[in-house]
Design an enzyme around this catalytic site. Structure first.
Site, PDB file in Angstrom:
ATOM      1  CG  ASP A 153      -1.834   1.144   1.254  1.00  0.00           C
ATOM      2  OD1 ASP A 153      -1.425   2.259   0.879  1.00  0.00           O
ATOM      3  OD2 ASP A 153      -3.002   0.938   1.607  1.00  0.00           O
ATOM      4  CG  HIS A 154       1.204   4.496  -3.002  1.00  0.00           C
ATOM      5  ND1 HIS A 154      -0.072   4.225  -3.389  1.00  0.00           N
ATOM      6  CD2 HIS A 154       1.305   5.838  -2.988  1.00  0.00           C
ATOM      7  CE1 HIS A 154      -0.719   5.364  -3.599  1.00  0.00           C
ATOM      8  NE2 HIS A 154       0.093   6.373  -3.360  1.00  0.00           N
ATOM      9  CG  ASP A 188      -8.627   4.482  -6.672  1.00  0.00           C
ATOM     10  OD1 ASP A 188      -7.819   3.598  -7.020  1.00  0.00           O
ATOM     11  OD2 ASP A 188      -8.399   5.701  -6.805  1.00  0.00           O
ATOM     12  CG  HIS A 234      -4.367   4.470  -0.437  1.00  0.00           C
ATOM     13  ND1 HIS A 234      -3.403   3.499  -0.486  1.00  0.00           N
ATOM     14  CD2 HIS A 234      -4.598   4.816  -1.721  1.00  0.00           C
ATOM     15  CE1 HIS A 234      -3.075   3.271  -1.745  1.00  0.00           C
ATOM     16  NE2 HIS A 234      -3.789   4.062  -2.515  1.00  0.00           N
TER      17      HIS A 234
HETATM   18  C1  BG6 Z   1      -3.732   5.317  -5.937  1.00  0.00           C
HETATM   19  C2  BG6 Z   1      -5.092   5.489  -6.533  1.00  0.00           C
HETATM   20  O1  BG6 Z   1      -3.664   4.114  -5.226  1.00  0.00           O
HETATM   21  O2  BG6 Z   1      -3.470   6.403  -5.052  1.00  0.00           O
HETATM   22  C3  BG6 Z   1      -5.178   6.821  -7.288  1.00  0.00           C
HETATM   23  O3  BG6 Z   1      -5.365   4.424  -7.432  1.00  0.00           O
HETATM   24  C4  BG6 Z   1      -4.790   7.957  -6.369  1.00  0.00           C
HETATM   25  O4  BG6 Z   1      -6.462   7.024  -7.830  1.00  0.00           O
HETATM   26  C5  BG6 Z   1      -3.460   7.674  -5.694  1.00  0.00           C
HETATM   27  O5  BG6 Z   1      -4.694   9.136  -7.157  1.00  0.00           O
HETATM   28  C6  BG6 Z   1      -3.169   8.707  -4.624  1.00  0.00           C
HETATM   29  O6  BG6 Z   1      -1.865   8.540  -4.160  1.00  0.00           O
HETATM   30  P1  BG6 Z   1      -0.972   9.782  -3.729  1.00  0.00           P
HETATM   31  O7  BG6 Z   1       0.303   9.175  -3.281  1.00  0.00           O
HETATM   32  O8  BG6 Z   1      -0.863  10.670  -4.929  1.00  0.00           O
HETATM   33  O9  BG6 Z   1      -1.759  10.438  -2.623  1.00  0.00           O
END
Ligand code: BG6
Length: 518
Positions: free
Chosen positions: A203-204, A261, A266
């Site tokens: 989960d980035h 999504d 997240h």
């Molecule tokens: C991704 C989603 O996992 O996270 C995207 O699929 C979203 O839709 C993105 O824009 C948001 O990540 P960050 O790091 O830009 O907040």
């Protein structure tokens, strides 16, 4: 150079003595889907940053696997021309050249057993040349439809088997399933080949420093934990607002929507890190056990509660900074009558002794006025207004905000006397800004996660039960929304604060309503 804090007469950043981090263990990173965006934008730049920080093992290599026909030299050349765009500041030639010598490429189909035999042979060569000891982590940067098949084929080819002291791990990009059933099915399928300890569901958000800092903030300071509960906290608002639209991902997003999504992954990570009990240690399972308990303590929504406590929205045309923007239905690869939500918000509770009856408002949306991700914790108001016979008739509650992006920091608002002969109160802010104290380190957000894959630390990765618990919470919302298609879409304009009903959700409870990015 003095930090801004010093320049302002504050204390320089004081840090505890650190044990220097060691490079990860010798290994090969096999990237499935290596011709795609993630590899050039995040993975290779993150490896480069690890190399410049001395954290990439010397005995290391990357094997990229993807459909397009390309040689290893072609792969190196492609990445060489792309790296400058995604690494800041300048790329150091010595570091890049070393990394480039460690890159290999294999074209093929993910479902073709012959490709895995070729991969096996290539990996054996790479092991010989780079001293990587047969340790592999396979990174699945592919469409999710391939996850189970790639794992099955890896198993058949013996590339997922851990023996003779060699480790084998598999990293999954999101989304992991599209609902509870598919997530369970996928866990079952990959479980036929892999032990849970070999599975790294990425989960980035957990790669972000500020997200990791939630744990540091809560558990390295003695002053917050005693008031981190229902007795002192009135409610919490967890928000991930984006100003971007669906960009080039219309076809993915049409199948997903904002809820799938962002929420079960997240936002639930932010929620569980904020609400969890102190773990008994920072061992992977100790932390993840506590996170999982929070997700399991969220009572299931009844259909009536979904109607009352969940809000969805879709953006129509609008403008940000004077630029006219199309509505969602006018974006590429989106149906002109699409009912996909680009905004989702709901109010939930956590049924445990710490949080009973404290509302958590979580929300996310695209094409909002500004980009900000934050956790706002609103404390209860002081019990009575002491300042009788003064113009002060109400007190503003304290609010602690963890700003996760783009302005990373923490702020605390409190009341102070406005100078003057009569007693008036104003709300002032005490704030800490990450950059002022620690400067900025070049990062894609994937460095720590890749490093953890190399050293076998799964703390920042989702465990099977956590993924399923997340889907379990959102399942009733998905069901109700599916059976009652929205009739008022689009219901917010691009560049606005989202649908009015989402504000009302908070305002019904909290007099000092919704946070619109502080
Ligand atoms: C991704 C989603 O996992 O996270 C995207 O699929 C979203 O839709 C993105 O824009 C948001 O990540 P960050 O790091 O830009 O907040």
């Amino acid at each position: 150079m003095a930090t801004t804090a010093e320049a302002l007469g504050g204390q320089p950043a004081a840090t505890a003595p650190e044990r220097p981090a060691q490079p990860g263990s010798p290994c090969v990173m096999v990237i499935f889907g290596a011709a795609g965006d993630l590899t050039k934008r995040k993975l290779i730049p993150a490896l480069y940053n690890l190399a410049s920080g001395g954290l990439l093992p010397r005995d290391f290599a990357v094997v990229g696997v993807a459909r397009p026909e390309m040689s290893s030299d072609g792969f190196r050349e492609k990445l060489r021309s792309e790296i400058r765009e995604f690494v800041t500041p300048d790329v150091r030639t010595d570091i890049w050249e070393q990394l480039e010598r460690q890159l290999y490429y294999l074209p093929g189909e993910f479902s073709d057993p012959a490709m895995y035999r070729r991969l096996q042979a290539l990996l054996a060569d790479v092991d010989d040349q780079h001293g990587t000891h047969g340790n592999y982590f396979h990174y699945l940067a592919t469409a999710p439809a391939f996850f189970a098949e790639v794992v099955r084929q890896l198993g058949l080819a013996g590339l997922a088997r851990e023996d003779a002291g060699r480790w084998r791990r598999v990293v999954f990009e999101k989304p992991f399933g599209r609902d509870l059933d598919t997530a369970r099915g996928l866990n079952r399928d990959i479980g036929q080949t892999l032990h849970e300890r070999q599975v790294y569901r990425i989960d980035h958000y957990l790669g972000k420093e500020t997200v990791q800092n939630i744990l540091a903030f809560r558990f390295s300071n003695g002053i917050f934990e005693p008031i981190w509960n229902r007795r002192y906290i009135d409610h919490l608002q967890i928000t991930a607002a984006e100003s971007v639209g669906v960009e080039r991902r219309g076809s993915y997003y049409e199948q997903s929507g904002a809820l799938r999504d962002m929420m079960p992954n997240h936002l639930f990570q932010l929620l569980s890190l904020t609400a969890m009990e102190p773990p008994i240690s920072f061992a992977a399972d100790a932390v993840r056990d506590e996170q999982a308990k929070i997700l399991h303590a969220i009572p299931a929504f009844s259909p009536e509660e979904v109607l009352k406590r969940a809000v969805r929205g879709q953006y129509g045309e609008g403008a940000i900074n004077g630029h006219r923007l199309p509505g969602y239905r006018g974006e590429a690869d989106v149906a002109p009558d699409s009912t996909t939500e680009t905004f989702a918000a709901f109010k939930l509770f956590i049924d445990n002794w710490r949080w009973a009856d404290v509302p958590f408002y979580v929300r996310t949306g695209k094409r909002l006025r500004a980009r900000f991700t934050e956790i706002a914790i609103q404390f209860k108001r002081a019990p009575f207004v002491l300042f009788r016979d003064t113009p002060v008739d109400q007190l503003t509650p304290n609010r602690l905000v963890m700003h996760l992006q783009p302005d990373e920091g923490i702020s605390l608002s409190f009341g102070a006397k406005v100078p003057g002969p009569v007693m008036r109160l104003g709300t002032v802010n005490m704030s800490f800004n990450y950059g002022d104290y620690f400067g900025t380190t070049p990062s894609t957000g994937y460095e720590r996660l890749l490093y953890d894959c190399m050293i076998g630390d799964a703390t920042l990765f989702q465990r099977a039960d956590m993924v399923e618990a997340g889907w379990h919470v959102v399942a009733p919302i998905l069901d109700v929304w599916k059976s009652l298609p929205p009739r008022n879409f689009p219901n917010y304009s691009a560049g606005s604060n989202g649908p009015r009903e989402a504000d009302e959700l908070v305002e019904r409870h909290a007099r000092y309503g919704r946070v619109h990015g502080s």
